[in-house]
Design a protein around this motif. Structure first.
Motif, PDB file in Angstrom:
ATOM      1  N   LYS A 165       0.848  -1.193   0.000  1.00 21.04           N
ATOM      2  CA  LYS A 165       0.000   0.000   0.000  1.00 21.04           C
ATOM      3  C   LYS A 165       0.883   1.242   0.000  1.00 21.04           C
ATOM      4  O   LYS A 165       1.857   1.331   0.740  1.00 21.04           O
ATOM      5  CB  LYS A 165      -0.874   0.017   1.262  1.00 21.04           C
ATOM      6  N   ARG A 166       0.551   2.174  -0.844  1.00 18.67           N
ATOM      7  CA  ARG A 166       1.309   3.408  -0.865  1.00 18.67           C
ATOM      8  C   ARG A 166       0.992   4.218   0.395  1.00 18.67           C
ATOM      9  O   ARG A 166      -0.095   4.163   0.926  1.00 18.67           O
ATOM     10  CB  ARG A 166       0.959   4.196  -2.129  1.00 18.67           C
ATOM     11  N   ARG A 167       1.981   4.958   0.861  1.00 20.98           N
ATOM     12  CA  ARG A 167       1.811   5.653   2.138  1.00 20.98           C
ATOM     13  C   ARG A 167       1.924   7.155   1.959  1.00 20.98           C
ATOM     14  O   ARG A 167       2.388   7.647   0.936  1.00 20.98           O
ATOM     15  CB  ARG A 167       2.890   5.176   3.114  1.00 20.98           C
ATOM     16  N   ASP A 168       1.588   7.818   2.989  1.00 18.75           N
ATOM     17  CA  ASP A 168       1.589   9.280   2.939  1.00 18.75           C
ATOM     18  C   ASP A 168       2.952   9.858   2.596  1.00 18.75           C
ATOM     19  O   ASP A 168       3.056  10.936   2.036  1.00 18.75           O
ATOM     20  CB  ASP A 168       1.112   9.852   4.269  1.00 18.75           C
ATOM     21  N   LYS A 169       4.007   9.111   2.944  1.00 23.29           N
ATOM     22  CA  LYS A 169       5.323   9.700   2.667  1.00 23.29           C
ATOM     23  C   LYS A 169       5.829   9.409   1.253  1.00 23.29           C
ATOM     24  O   LYS A 169       6.949   9.776   0.898  1.00 23.29           O
ATOM     25  CB  LYS A 169       6.337   9.280   3.723  1.00 23.29           C
ATOM     26  N   ASP A 170       5.027   8.714   0.449  1.00 26.63           N
ATOM     27  CA  ASP A 170       5.381   8.550  -0.960  1.00 26.63           C
ATOM     28  C   ASP A 170       5.395   9.913  -1.649  1.00 26.63           C
ATOM     29  O   ASP A 170       4.675  10.814  -1.248  1.00 26.63           O
ATOM     30  CB  ASP A 170       4.354   7.660  -1.665  1.00 26.63           C
ATOM     31  N   PHE A 171       6.158  10.004  -2.736  1.00 31.53           N
ATOM     32  CA  PHE A 171       6.183  11.207  -3.585  1.00 31.53           C
ATOM     33  C   PHE A 171       6.452  12.471  -2.776  1.00 31.53           C
ATOM     34  O   PHE A 171       5.675  13.425  -2.790  1.00 31.53           O
ATOM     35  CB  PHE A 171       4.856  11.381  -4.332  1.00 31.53           C
ATOM     36  N   PRO A 172       7.572  12.502  -2.064  1.00 35.81           N
ATOM     37  CA  PRO A 172       7.777  13.582  -1.072  1.00 35.81           C
ATOM     38  C   PRO A 172       7.844  14.978  -1.667  1.00 35.81           C
ATOM     39  O   PRO A 172       7.586  15.951  -0.959  1.00 35.81           O
ATOM     40  CB  PRO A 172       9.123  13.212  -0.437  1.00 35.81           C
ATOM     41  N   PHE A 173       8.182  15.113  -2.965  1.00 32.73           N
ATOM     42  CA  PHE A 173       8.394  16.452  -3.508  1.00 32.73           C
ATOM     43  C   PHE A 173       7.154  17.073  -4.138  1.00 32.73           C
ATOM     44  O   PHE A 173       7.119  18.270  -4.406  1.00 32.73           O
ATOM     45  CB  PHE A 173       9.516  16.418  -4.549  1.00 32.73           C
TER      46      PHE A 173
ATOM     47  N   ALA B 109      -2.011  18.577  -3.480  1.00 30.08           N
ATOM     48  CA  ALA B 109      -3.144  18.052  -4.257  1.00 30.08           C
ATOM     49  C   ALA B 109      -2.660  17.093  -5.350  1.00 30.08           C
ATOM     50  O   ALA B 109      -3.273  16.049  -5.605  1.00 30.08           O
ATOM     51  CB  ALA B 109      -3.922  19.203  -4.889  1.00 30.08           C
ATOM     52  N   HIS B 110      -1.557  17.440  -5.980  1.00 26.08           N
ATOM     53  CA  HIS B 110      -0.943  16.621  -7.023  1.00 26.08           C
ATOM     54  C   HIS B 110      -0.498  15.277  -6.415  1.00 26.08           C
ATOM     55  O   HIS B 110      -0.708  14.206  -6.994  1.00 26.08           O
ATOM     56  CB  HIS B 110       0.253  17.398  -7.590  1.00 26.08           C
ATOM     57  N   ARG B 111       0.080  15.375  -5.236  1.00 26.61           N
ATOM     58  CA  ARG B 111       0.601  14.193  -4.541  1.00 26.61           C
ATOM     59  C   ARG B 111      -0.535  13.246  -4.143  1.00 26.61           C
ATOM     60  O   ARG B 111      -0.440  12.023  -4.339  1.00 26.61           O
ATOM     61  CB  ARG B 111       1.329  14.688  -3.294  1.00 26.61           C
TER      62      ARG B 111
END
Lengths: 311, 311
Positions: free
Chosen positions: A40-48, A52-54
């Motif tokens: 499962k993807r987590r909140d800290k994925d895609f940190p940059f 809204a995009h994230r």
């Protein structure tokens, strides 16, 4: 498909893009395969990425992972392509590619993101790309979702199922995949919003690859719309449209009954090859070196070319 | 191409269209060929069209006649297709078709117009269509110009060179006919005007037939723009864009060096045939009977099918 969509980039000093998702356990050593991709993807994925995009990227990538995990093999992308950056640390990117299992209609799924600070502190650019390619045992359309955010409330959005055939010669293909599925509905819904206007890629080839129901729009908060409205458009309207198209792709295009005759395959492979070759050429070869330097760019391009079989 | 372009028609009780140009000496008896087609068009041509629409039609048809007369044979369209109307006299139309001379690259040129009063005195619709089809000794694009006027200051405009090939498989075709000729310029110029917004045909097939540089727009005077502004947009901007595209077509597509190899011709003819068949089916067969009754509609459809060789 990627950076040639960038109308704002065509006026700036670079046009580039790349991609990434960070896995919680991912280290710096090369990883030749992973069983973590279905986590499962987590909140800290895609940190940059901007919030809204994230959130939307998380949502869309999770939708794919949740529904296709059983027909996708583990990623074989090495960790230095799954995560890369430029020497200055101002550009970060990732490409993750998973092949379809041998018995499925899936060729591969590419999920990527890029974050890049513009020179002179003039802002940043954030790009998310989702490709779902089918193999030549099916003639059903490929999936493309792309978000190219050039400002806090300014975004180019492309959502489409890419035709695999010359639809002028095959109008029944339009009926089956685009008309009967009401793929024009999400486009119409989005274009009714006051923040949304049609977008045309500067690349004539990219325009030609898109279907007649493609969502290809600019979302612009402008002066009269506050950040909240932009975030609402992203979360509600863009998310809804993208998930509708992803659902149609999974249910209609990956479903049974789409296998084609042996003699049709050569034509499909030639056309798919052209789409993949041009995507690499227009986006990656032309732009990645400017952002990441030649060494990183070569590594990423080589990995994509290998997965696309267009070396 | 014709009525499926009509966004307003898709909400009304009919979608139809037809065509005509009146020759000064044209009588009511059938005319099986004419030497009058190259005569200078006069002010009394197209008597039913609104002034700005009429002036533009005159201008565009004259541009074609002046430049192509030497490679066009006389029209063989009978007078009851060159001019027709419904029994009530509320709908008037015309189709004129001239074939290319045997040594030219031209298949045919179709010039048509329609004027039709809407039921209940709710306005009128006026349509002008100009098709230039090449034959299969050339793979260069066909020409399409269409004006569909649904109100005193409201018009759908399509100007395009229609690709003859699957451009995804042939990106060099895009470079040669669309990029190097800067065909995107007239589209960009028009879309910069405040009265102009992108238009999408309700027919997915028609959308697919158009090139990536097609002008497909709605021109809407709206409440804030007076009739003068609309007439200026028509005379100056629309006329300029249409004449630029016509010039590119004549100079680039009808010029030397466009002949193709024998083995390419079958594919071109199959694709051209599909475009012509669908144009007749979507526009004429579906709509002419509602406007003109079955007898007139059958006559006009048969004549177009014969000229298009899609009987």
């Amino acid at each position: 498909m990627l950076s040639s969509m960038l109308s704002f980039s065509s006026h700036s000093s670079f046009l580039s893009c790349a991609f990434l998702r960070r896995s919680p356990s991912q280290g710096s050593s090369a990883r030749q395969g992973s069983t973590l991709v279905s986590m499962k993807r987590r909140d800290k994925d895609f940190p940059f990425l901007p919030p809204a995009h994230r959130a939307l990227t998380l949502d869309l990538f999770s939708a794919i992972d949740d529904r296709l995990d059983s027909v996708l093999l583990p990623s074989t992308v090495p960790s230095d392509v799954l995560r890369f950056q430029n020497p200055q640390g101002t550009a970060h990117g990732s490409v993750e590619i998973r092949s379809g299992s041998p018995t499925s209609l899936l060729d591969l799924v590419l999920q990527s993101w890029l974050h890049c600070k513009l020179p002179g502190g003039s802002g940043e650019i954030n790009i998310t790309t989702l490709f779902g390619f089918l193999n030549s045992t099916s003639h059903a359309p490929h999936l493309l979702v792309e978000l190219i955010q050039g400002g806090p409330s300014s975004l180019v959005l492309v959502i489409d199922l890419l035709p695999r055939k010359d639809v002028v010669l095959h109008p029944d293909y339009l009926d089956e995949f685009y008309l009967e599925t009401n793929l024009d509905g999400p486009r119409q819904d989005l274009e009714r919003l006051p923040q949304v206007s049609p977008y045309r890629s500067p690349s004539l080839f990219i325009r030609s690859v898109l279907s007649p129901t493609a969502v290809a729009v600019t979302i612009n908060g402008g002066k009269e719309v506050d950040a909240l409205a932009f975030e609402e458009v992203m979360a509600r309207h863009v998310g809804e449209a993208a998930k509708k198209v992803i659902s149609i792709w999974i249910e209609k295009c990956l479903g049974a009954g789409q296998r084609v005759l042996e003699e049709e395959r050569d034509g499909l492979e030639r056309r798919d090859g052209m789409i993949k070759r041009k995507a690499v050429e227009i986006d990656l070869v032309a732009n990645l070196p400017k952002m990441f330097g030649p060494e990183v760019a070569d590594r990423v391009v080589a990995q994509v070319q290998k997965a696309f079989r267009v070396v």
